[in-house]
Write a protein that holds these residues in place. Sequence first.
Motif, PDB file in Angstrom:
ATOM      1  N   MET A 282       0.816  -1.194   0.000  1.00  0.00           N
ATOM      2  CA  MET A 282       0.000   0.000   0.000  1.00  0.00           C
ATOM      3  C   MET A 282       0.865   1.266   0.000  1.00  0.00           C
ATOM      4  O   MET A 282       0.537   2.245  -0.656  1.00  0.00           O
ATOM      5  CB  MET A 282      -0.907  -0.018   1.221  1.00  0.00           C
ATOM      6  CG  MET A 282      -2.118   0.850   1.066  1.00  0.00           C
ATOM      7  SD  MET A 282      -3.402   0.399   2.228  1.00  0.00           S
ATOM      8  CE  MET A 282      -3.243   1.694   3.397  1.00  0.00           C
ATOM      9  N   ALA A 283       1.987   1.238   0.716  1.00  0.00           N
ATOM     10  CA  ALA A 283       2.859   2.411   0.782  1.00  0.00           C
ATOM     11  C   ALA A 283       3.407   2.788  -0.587  1.00  0.00           C
ATOM     12  O   ALA A 283       3.642   3.964  -0.863  1.00  0.00           O
ATOM     13  CB  ALA A 283       4.002   2.162   1.759  1.00  0.00           C
ATOM     14  N   PHE A 284       3.583   1.801  -1.453  1.00  0.00           N
ATOM     15  CA  PHE A 284       4.114   2.069  -2.793  1.00  0.00           C
ATOM     16  C   PHE A 284       3.151   2.892  -3.640  1.00  0.00           C
ATOM     17  O   PHE A 284       3.558   3.485  -4.628  1.00  0.00           O
ATOM     18  CB  PHE A 284       4.446   0.758  -3.511  1.00  0.00           C
ATOM     19  CG  PHE A 284       5.708   0.114  -3.033  1.00  0.00           C
ATOM     20  CD1 PHE A 284       6.940   0.572  -3.464  1.00  0.00           C
ATOM     21  CD2 PHE A 284       5.665  -0.947  -2.145  1.00  0.00           C
ATOM     22  CE1 PHE A 284       8.117  -0.017  -3.032  1.00  0.00           C
ATOM     23  CE2 PHE A 284       6.831  -1.552  -1.702  1.00  0.00           C
ATOM     24  CZ  PHE A 284       8.059  -1.081  -2.148  1.00  0.00           C
ATOM     25  N   SER A 285       1.889   2.931  -3.274  1.00  0.00           N
ATOM     26  CA  SER A 285       0.902   3.668  -4.075  1.00  0.00           C
ATOM     27  C   SER A 285       0.623   5.073  -3.545  1.00  0.00           C
ATOM     28  O   SER A 285      -0.157   5.812  -4.139  1.00  0.00           O
ATOM     29  CB  SER A 285      -0.400   2.869  -4.150  1.00  0.00           C
ATOM     30  OG  SER A 285      -0.975   2.727  -2.866  1.00  0.00           O
ATOM     31  N   VAL A 286       1.271   5.474  -2.451  1.00  0.00           N
ATOM     32  CA  VAL A 286       1.065   6.818  -1.904  1.00  0.00           C
ATOM     33  C   VAL A 286       1.631   7.848  -2.876  1.00  0.00           C
ATOM     34  O   VAL A 286       2.748   7.699  -3.390  1.00  0.00           O
ATOM     35  CB  VAL A 286       1.736   6.950  -0.518  1.00  0.00           C
ATOM     36  CG1 VAL A 286       1.697   8.391  -0.023  1.00  0.00           C
ATOM     37  CG2 VAL A 286       1.061   6.035   0.490  1.00  0.00           C
ATOM     38  N   THR A 287       0.855   8.888  -3.127  1.00  0.00           N
ATOM     39  CA  THR A 287       1.274   9.941  -4.054  1.00  0.00           C
ATOM     40  C   THR A 287       1.677  11.202  -3.289  1.00  0.00           C
ATOM     41  O   THR A 287       1.318  11.384  -2.118  1.00  0.00           O
ATOM     42  CB  THR A 287       0.138  10.297  -5.016  1.00  0.00           C
ATOM     43  OG1 THR A 287      -0.938  10.879  -4.260  1.00  0.00           O
ATOM     44  CG2 THR A 287      -0.345   9.076  -5.800  1.00  0.00           C
ATOM     45  N   ALA A 288       2.401  12.074  -3.976  1.00  0.00           N
ATOM     46  CA  ALA A 288       2.779  13.355  -3.386  1.00  0.00           C
ATOM     47  C   ALA A 288       1.538  14.165  -3.022  1.00  0.00           C
ATOM     48  O   ALA A 288       1.510  14.855  -1.998  1.00  0.00           O
ATOM     49  CB  ALA A 288       3.675  14.123  -4.351  1.00  0.00           C
ATOM     50  N   GLU A 289       0.507  14.059  -3.847  1.00  0.00           N
ATOM     51  CA  GLU A 289      -0.738  14.785  -3.581  1.00  0.00           C
ATOM     52  C   GLU A 289      -1.385  14.295  -2.278  1.00  0.00           C
ATOM     53  O   GLU A 289      -1.905  15.095  -1.503  1.00  0.00           O
ATOM     54  CB  GLU A 289      -1.716  14.621  -4.747  1.00  0.00           C
ATOM     55  CG  GLU A 289      -1.284  15.308  -6.024  1.00  0.00           C
ATOM     56  CD  GLU A 289      -0.199  14.544  -6.793  1.00  0.00           C
ATOM     57  OE1 GLU A 289      -0.117  13.296  -6.680  1.00  0.00           O
ATOM     58  OE2 GLU A 289       0.586  15.203  -7.497  1.00  0.00           O
ATOM     59  N   GLN A 290      -1.363  12.989  -2.058  1.00  0.00           N
ATOM     60  CA  GLN A 290      -1.944  12.457  -0.820  1.00  0.00           C
ATOM     61  C   GLN A 290      -1.180  12.955   0.410  1.00  0.00           C
ATOM     62  O   GLN A 290      -1.752  13.082   1.485  1.00  0.00           O
ATOM     63  CB  GLN A 290      -1.937  10.930  -0.852  1.00  0.00           C
ATOM     64  CG  GLN A 290      -2.949  10.350  -1.819  1.00  0.00           C
ATOM     65  CD  GLN A 290      -2.773   8.857  -2.021  1.00  0.00           C
ATOM     66  OE1 GLN A 290      -1.664   8.349  -2.090  1.00  0.00           O
ATOM     67  NE2 GLN A 290      -3.895   8.155  -2.108  1.00  0.00           N
ATOM     68  N   LEU A 291       0.096  13.223   0.241  1.00  0.00           N
ATOM     69  CA  LEU A 291       0.913  13.745   1.337  1.00  0.00           C
ATOM     70  C   LEU A 291       0.828  15.268   1.430  1.00  0.00           C
ATOM     71  O   LEU A 291       1.469  15.877   2.271  1.00  0.00           O
ATOM     72  CB  LEU A 291       2.381  13.328   1.149  1.00  0.00           C
ATOM     73  CG  LEU A 291       2.657  11.831   1.215  1.00  0.00           C
ATOM     74  CD1 LEU A 291       4.095  11.537   0.796  1.00  0.00           C
ATOM     75  CD2 LEU A 291       2.377  11.284   2.605  1.00  0.00           C
ATOM     76  N   GLU A 292       0.007  15.863   0.540  1.00  0.00           N
ATOM     77  CA  GLU A 292      -0.184  17.311   0.477  1.00  0.00           C
ATOM     78  C   GLU A 292       1.125  18.053   0.232  1.00  0.00           C
ATOM     79  O   GLU A 292       1.416  19.067   0.848  1.00  0.00           O
ATOM     80  CB  GLU A 292      -0.882  17.805   1.739  1.00  0.00           C
ATOM     81  CG  GLU A 292      -2.264  17.194   1.915  1.00  0.00           C
ATOM     82  CD  GLU A 292      -2.968  17.631   3.186  1.00  0.00           C
ATOM     83  OE1 GLU A 292      -2.411  18.448   3.953  1.00  0.00           O
ATOM     84  OE2 GLU A 292      -4.097  17.160   3.389  1.00  0.00           O
ATOM     85  N   LEU A 293       1.922  17.505  -0.697  1.00  0.00           N
ATOM     86  CA  LEU A 293       3.188  18.121  -1.066  1.00  0.00           C
ATOM     87  C   LEU A 293       2.980  18.971  -2.309  1.00  0.00           C
ATOM     88  O   LEU A 293       3.070  18.503  -3.430  1.00  0.00           O
ATOM     89  CB  LEU A 293       4.243  17.038  -1.332  1.00  0.00           C
ATOM     90  CG  LEU A 293       4.584  16.149  -0.142  1.00  0.00           C
ATOM     91  CD1 LEU A 293       5.505  15.019  -0.570  1.00  0.00           C
ATOM     92  CD2 LEU A 293       5.201  16.964   0.978  1.00  0.00           C
ATOM     93  N   ASN A 294       2.680  20.218  -2.101  1.00  0.00           N
ATOM     94  CA  ASN A 294       2.445  21.144  -3.213  1.00  0.00           C
ATOM     95  C   ASN A 294       3.778  21.538  -3.835  1.00  0.00           C
ATOM     96  O   ASN A 294       4.761  21.752  -3.138  1.00  0.00           O
ATOM     97  CB  ASN A 294       1.704  22.388  -2.718  1.00  0.00           C
ATOM     98  CG  ASN A 294       0.373  22.019  -2.105  1.00  0.00           C
ATOM     99  OD1 ASN A 294      -0.299  21.115  -2.578  1.00  0.00           O
ATOM    100  ND2 ASN A 294      -0.001  22.713  -1.028  1.00  0.00           N
ATOM    101  N   GLY A 295       3.814  21.626  -5.146  1.00  0.00           N
ATOM    102  CA  GLY A 295       5.029  22.058  -5.840  1.00  0.00           C
ATOM    103  C   GLY A 295       6.047  20.958  -6.064  1.00  0.00           C
ATOM    104  O   GLY A 295       7.159  21.236  -6.492  1.00  0.00           O
ATOM    105  N   THR A 296       5.684  19.723  -5.779  1.00  0.00           N
ATOM    106  CA  THR A 296       6.599  18.614  -6.018  1.00  0.00           C
ATOM    107  C   THR A 296       6.676  18.342  -7.514  1.00  0.00           C
ATOM    108  O   THR A 296       5.655  18.206  -8.181  1.00  0.00           O
ATOM    109  CB  THR A 296       6.117  17.342  -5.282  1.00  0.00           C
ATOM    110  OG1 THR A 296       6.023  17.636  -3.890  1.00  0.00           O
ATOM    111  CG2 THR A 296       7.068  16.187  -5.491  1.00  0.00           C
ATOM    112  N   LYS A 297       7.900  18.290  -8.032  1.00  0.00           N
ATOM    113  CA  LYS A 297       8.103  17.984  -9.453  1.00  0.00           C
ATOM    114  C   LYS A 297       8.069  16.473  -9.647  1.00  0.00           C
ATOM    115  O   LYS A 297       8.283  15.702  -8.711  1.00  0.00           O
ATOM    116  CB  LYS A 297       9.428  18.561  -9.922  1.00  0.00           C
ATOM    117  CG  LYS A 297       9.465  20.072  -9.822  1.00  0.00           C
ATOM    118  CD  LYS A 297      10.816  20.601 -10.246  1.00  0.00           C
ATOM    119  CE  LYS A 297      10.836  22.105 -10.051  1.00  0.00           C
ATOM    120  NZ  LYS A 297      12.011  22.573  -9.393  1.00  0.00           N
ATOM    121  N   ASP A 298       7.829  16.059 -10.901  1.00  0.00           N
ATOM    122  CA  ASP A 298       7.697  14.628 -11.199  1.00  0.00           C
ATOM    123  C   ASP A 298       8.932  13.813 -10.843  1.00  0.00           C
ATOM    124  O   ASP A 298       8.834  12.643 -10.521  1.00  0.00           O
ATOM    125  CB  ASP A 298       7.370  14.415 -12.679  1.00  0.00           C
ATOM    126  CG  ASP A 298       5.911  14.704 -12.982  1.00  0.00           C
ATOM    127  OD1 ASP A 298       5.109  14.823 -12.037  1.00  0.00           O
ATOM    128  OD2 ASP A 298       5.578  14.807 -14.175  1.00  0.00           O
TER     129      ASP A 298
END
Length: 142
Positions: free
Chosen positions: A1-17
């Motif tokens: 499940m941890a492998f599917s966590v996204t930057a958006e779910q972590l509320e990381l604004n401005g994260t580049k790809d």
Amino acid sequence: MAFSVTAEQLELNGTKDNDVYGIIAEMDMGGAIATVVTFIPGDTSLYLSTGAGFIGAGQHEDVRKIVKRFVENGQQYLVKANKIEKPELPKSGMTNFNFLTGNGIYSIAKNTSELESGKSEFSNLFAELNEVITQIRLKSGG
């Protein structure tokens, strides 16, 4: 499940790809696997394939700082990692570092004894991983 966590779910604004926002490290422990999940905000957990684990150690400020530094430092190793479709458990005597990015998962598999010897170009990353594990165990009473 941890492998599917996204930057958006972590509320990381401005994260580049290509930004590393999480590292999932897995170590073969001679018949058991230790998995350390870390995310750049400082969230971390340690899971053992035997069923034991330490969840939520990132609630402690000093642990969050160490975890954040570990994940940030992981960025420099991304160029040496291979993009993977599906993570695999480490083979006998190996440690896998899986870097989570907006572009997908990148992975490095290295011999644990070589990492421990300090002779690998990834030994510093391994040393930081062990610092994270130590702090998780201290804060979790393990």
